[in-house]
Write a protein that holds these residues in place. Structure first.
Motif, PDB file in Angstrom:
ATOM      1  N   GLY A   1     -19.724 -13.793 -15.135  1.00  0.00           N
ATOM      2  CA  GLY A   1     -20.075 -14.994 -15.161  1.00  0.00           C
ATOM      3  C   GLY A   1     -20.590 -15.372 -16.474  1.00  0.00           C
ATOM      4  O   GLY A   1     -21.071 -16.555 -16.990  1.00  0.00           O
TER       5      GLY A   1
ATOM      6  N   ARG B   1     -19.059  -9.135 -11.464  1.00  0.00           N
ATOM      7  CA  ARG B   1     -19.028 -10.607 -12.179  1.00  0.00           C
ATOM      8  C   ARG B   1     -20.507 -10.621 -12.722  1.00  0.00           C
ATOM      9  O   ARG B   1     -20.345 -12.237 -12.866  1.00  0.00           O
ATOM     10  CB  ARG B   1     -19.378 -10.668 -10.219  1.00  0.00           C
TER      11      ARG B   1
ATOM     12  N   VAL C   1     -18.342 -16.971 -18.408  1.00  0.00           N
ATOM     13  CA  VAL C   1     -17.700 -18.598 -18.136  1.00  0.00           C
ATOM     14  C   VAL C   1     -18.555 -19.201 -18.199  1.00  0.00           C
ATOM     15  O   VAL C   1     -18.544 -20.488 -19.354  1.00  0.00           O
ATOM     16  CB  VAL C   1     -17.728 -18.827 -15.993  1.00  0.00           C
ATOM     17  N   ALA C   2     -20.598 -18.945 -18.109  1.00  0.00           N
ATOM     18  CA  ALA C   2     -21.251 -19.640 -18.979  1.00  0.00           C
ATOM     19  C   ALA C   2     -20.930 -19.831 -20.671  1.00  0.00           C
ATOM     20  O   ALA C   2     -21.218 -21.429 -20.891  1.00  0.00           O
ATOM     21  CB  ALA C   2     -22.716 -18.862 -18.826  1.00  0.00           C
TER      22      ALA C   2
ATOM     23  N   ILE D   1     -13.829 -16.093 -11.581  1.00  0.00           N
ATOM     24  CA  ILE D   1     -15.469 -15.296 -11.552  1.00  0.00           C
ATOM     25  C   ILE D   1     -14.303 -14.430 -10.346  1.00  0.00           C
ATOM     26  O   ILE D   1     -13.811 -13.022 -10.673  1.00  0.00           O
ATOM     27  CB  ILE D   1     -16.168 -14.918 -12.072  1.00  0.00           C
TER      28      ILE D   1
ATOM     29  N   ILE E   1     -15.851 -22.135 -12.337  1.00  0.00           N
ATOM     30  CA  ILE E   1     -16.751 -20.791 -11.911  1.00  0.00           C
ATOM     31  C   ILE E   1     -15.426 -19.799 -10.632  1.00  0.00           C
ATOM     32  O   ILE E   1     -15.801 -18.438 -10.129  1.00  0.00           O
ATOM     33  CB  ILE E   1     -17.739 -21.201 -10.913  1.00  0.00           C
TER      34      ILE E   1
END
Length: 718
Positions: free
Chosen positions: A405, A401, A408-409, A420, A417
């Motif tokens: 993460g 994760r 995604v950021a 994830i 979000i």
């Protein structure tokens, strides 16, 4: 208003007043709790009525039974007084005349027959016939025949009749309460569109001439011919708006190369790769009349399955439709950057040893022959390239994760979000032991058989166990390419159409087909990207290994007439290019229709489409919904109109008639007439993705476009 139409208004106003009075009367007669006497009364009534009315009564009876058991807070009137019905049908059966109202629920009382349009058998008469038509239908328990005497779509808003659409007239109430009329022909599609869209065997894509025997090559404009004439060793990027002839140029360039120098550019070793099945079928058929011969046209999925088979040998089961967010993440440029940083070197960033070893000297083979390289799907080459080692490393990251993460950021808001957790859960299901392994201790095979004969795992989460996503194949090939370990057969020329839909992983893997030669033609339009996988043309070309490719932008749109081009540009808004393509011609106006809900909109559309296909049987007509589920629902209403075809997998026949499909199936295609049946804010949201997808849908039309909004219209529509 002509005097002849006043009786229609008076009749519909009086009918609405009767329905309102009946609803009030029924409400006053019953308590909140449905009584046993009322249920008994309905049962007795259902026994005595005609068969075609009985189904509606039985439906209401079932609803009443459920309502009786509901808590008070859930008990409501089934029929809304604000909009109690949406269609009025009158049929004559012998000497008897009966009126039916089509609504969202069943209400039969005081001479009112209001039936649910979704389930009542009599509703099919409304869809299949017009006023004056004789009909014969089989209802449960009996056959019915007669004549349709009246058929009207009515719009009732907040309890007020505001619109009446008959088969030959249209009436609507203005803000001051006065009525206005129009001939119903105003609400029909403009005639003369048949043949305006190029079909295989007639013309190439985007030329827009009507003469079926015209050779499309003779119709190429100067810019198109200049692009086709680019030196053969020079990679080429062809850019242009919808209908500008990008596919025409790409396929003609391929045909020209293979015709001028067949020894150097053998057609059997050329490749055309496109995103979807529909465009693959169209491209293969368009290549035939221009000398394309047996050039291999493949979708991205089938192309990467073939390449992975060549590199790895037999593949594990493939998941062809992973969750949407998982698919988006696995194709995103942010994941490309993160994986290349982690897995792109001889040793992983975290110190893990390389996943690929060079074979021992004694095991090394000579370079494959030219003939062997030409066979793309042959046996896997010798060498310890382990699919499962690569897959395990990827699975470790796809269940991390923290790593996800970071991806995604880095996506700049283009990945949500929830992607994830969706990716972690999906990967865990794939890593689980298969059901066969879990049940290995059971030796009685009959005990491992489902009653219906299907595999026990089918349709359950266990079905994913042991599988990999088809989107992971280019990831695995890209990792090998980063490590210098990808060996693919060279092709004579590679064409990538709708190239804005290719991810960086796709391009990294396909670069192995042209790494030494750079013999590539790409065709695309950044305004038509329907996925977040596009990283821009500069980076896409660099990843494919052709950073110095020549670029040609086609300035004229031949497919869409000016009214459609203007609407398409307004839909794009800030995403529209600064210099819009010129529309080659004027054309029919864009139809815009708004209705309170889906049922009224689709009742109207079913009649309009039936009129169109009867009037122009050689026309190609497409109803393009925002998703496959909406397309299936609409097809259920019109499937008997000229044998309407539901196309959910891109398997278009390119024959005249009506195709009902979704926007993901139509990129690169064109039709004479296009209808968007769900032009609402919910279906096409006010996002960059929503704008581009709606833009793709509307620019499939070469003659006329209709936008129908059941509910709140999309804010992007003029």
């Amino acid at each position: 208003m002509t005097p002849a139409l006043h009786p229609a208004i008076a009749e519909e106003e009086a009918l609405l007043a009767r329905v309102h009075a009946a609803l009030v009367s029924r409400k006053s007669r019953r308590s909140n709790r449905v009584s046993s006497d009322e249920l008994r009364e309905l049962r007795d009534e259902a026994v005595e009525v005609r068969a075609e009315d009985a189904s509606g009564l039985l439906h209401e009876l079932a609803l009443k039974q459920r309502l009786r058991n509901l808590p008070d807070r859930f008990r409501e009137n089934e029929v809304s007084a604000d909009s109690p019905y949406l269609g009025h049908l009158r049929i004559r059966d012998g000497n008897e005349v009966r009126d039916y109202l089509l609504g969202h629920a069943t209400f039969i009382d005081d001479g009112i027959r209001l039936v649910d349009w979704r389930v009542a058998p009599v509703a099919q008469i409304f869809y299949r016939y017009r006023e004056g038509d004789s009909f014969e239908e089989s209802f449960p328990g009996r056959d019915v025949s007669g004549v349709v005497e009246l058929r009207r779509v009515v719009v009732i808003h907040r309890g007020v009749l505001v619109q009446i659409l008959g088969d030959d007239f249209a009436l609507w109430r203005g803000p001051d309460g006065s009525w206005t009329s129009e001939d119903r022909a105003v609400f029909a599609m403009s005639p003369g569109g048949a043949g305006s869209a190029a079909r295989p065997g007639m013309l190439g894509v985007g030329i827009g001439e009507r003469e079926a025997r015209t050779d499309v090559t003779a119709l190429l404009d100067a810019e198109q011919f200049r692009a086709i004439s680019t030196p053969p060793e020079e990679p080429l990027l062809v850019l242009g708006s919808a209908g500008s002839g990008k596919t025409t140029v790409a396929l003609h360039r391929l045909a020209r190369l293979t015709a001028k120098d067949p020894a150097r550019y053998p057609v059997a070793r050329s490749r055309v790769v496109v995103p979807e099945e529909g465009l693959a079928r169209l491209s293969a058929r368009l290549l035939q009349p221009i000398g394309g011969g047996p050039a291999q046209v493949r979708t991205m999925d089938s192309a990467f399955v073939a390449l992975a088979n060549h590199v790895f040998g037999k593949l594990p089961p493939l998941c062809m439709e992973p969750p949407a967010l998982v698919s988006s993440l696995k194709r995103h440029p942010a994941l490309y950057d993160a994986l290349r940083k982690r897995l792109g070197g001889k040793r992983d960033e975290d110190g893990a040893p390389s996943l690929h070893r060079e074979p021992e000297a004694s095991n090394r083979k000579e370079a494959p022959s030219r003939e062997a390289r030409a066979e793309e799907s042959g046996p896997a080459p010798a060498g310890p390239i382990s699919l499962f080692a690569l897959r395990r490393r990827l699975a470790t990251l796809f269940t991390d994760r923290t790593f996800l993460g970071g991806v995604v950021a880095a996506s700049g808001g283009t990945l949500p979000i929830p992607a994830i957790e969706d990716t972690v859960q999906h990967t865990m299901k794939q890593l689980a032991a298969t059901l066969d392994r879990q049940l290995a201790s059971i030796t009685d095979d009959e005990r491992k058989q489902a009653i219906d004969g299907r595999n026990l795992a089918e349709g359950t989460p266990d079905e994913l166990a042991g599988s990999i996503d088809v989107e992971e194949l280019p990831l695995l090939l890209a990792i090998l390419a980063w490590r210098g370990a990808l060996r693919l057969p060279e092709v004579s020329h590679l064409v990538l159409d709708e190239a804005e839909d290719f991810s960086l992983f796709d391009l990294e893997a396909l670069a192995g087909l042209v790494r030494r030669t750079g013999r590539v033609t790409l065709a695309g339009d950044e305004a038509q990207q329907t996925h977040a996988s596009f990283a821009g043309w500069e980076r896409s070309l660099a990843t494919l290994g052709v950073a110095g490719a020549s670029t040609c932008r086609l300035p004229v749109s031949y497919r869409c007439p000016r009214p459609i081009a203007e609407v398409a540009r307004e839909i794009l808004g800030h995403l529209a290019p600064q210099a819009p393509a010129r529309a080659s011609r004027d054309g029919a106006p864009v139809g815009r229709f708004a209705f309170p809900d889906e049922a009224q909109a689709w009742l109207f559309l079913s009649g309009a489409l039936r009129d169109l296909v009867e009037r122009e049987p050689r026309a190609s007509v497409a109803v393009i919904a925002h998703d496959a589920a909406t397309a299936r629902r609409f097809h259920g209403l019109v499937e008997e109109i000229a044998s309407a075809r539901l196309v959910a997998d891109g398997r278009f026949t390119f024959e005249p008639g009506l195709d009902v499909t979704d926007v993901d199936c139509v990129k690169g295609l064109e039709f004479d007439y296009v209808v968007v049946p769900d032009a609402t804010a919910a279906a096409w949201p006010e996002t960059d993705d929503g704008r581009r997808r709606l833009h793709v849908a509307v620019t499939r039309a070469s003659h006329q476009l209709w936008l129908v909004s059941p509910g709140t219209a999309s804010a992007r529509l003029p």
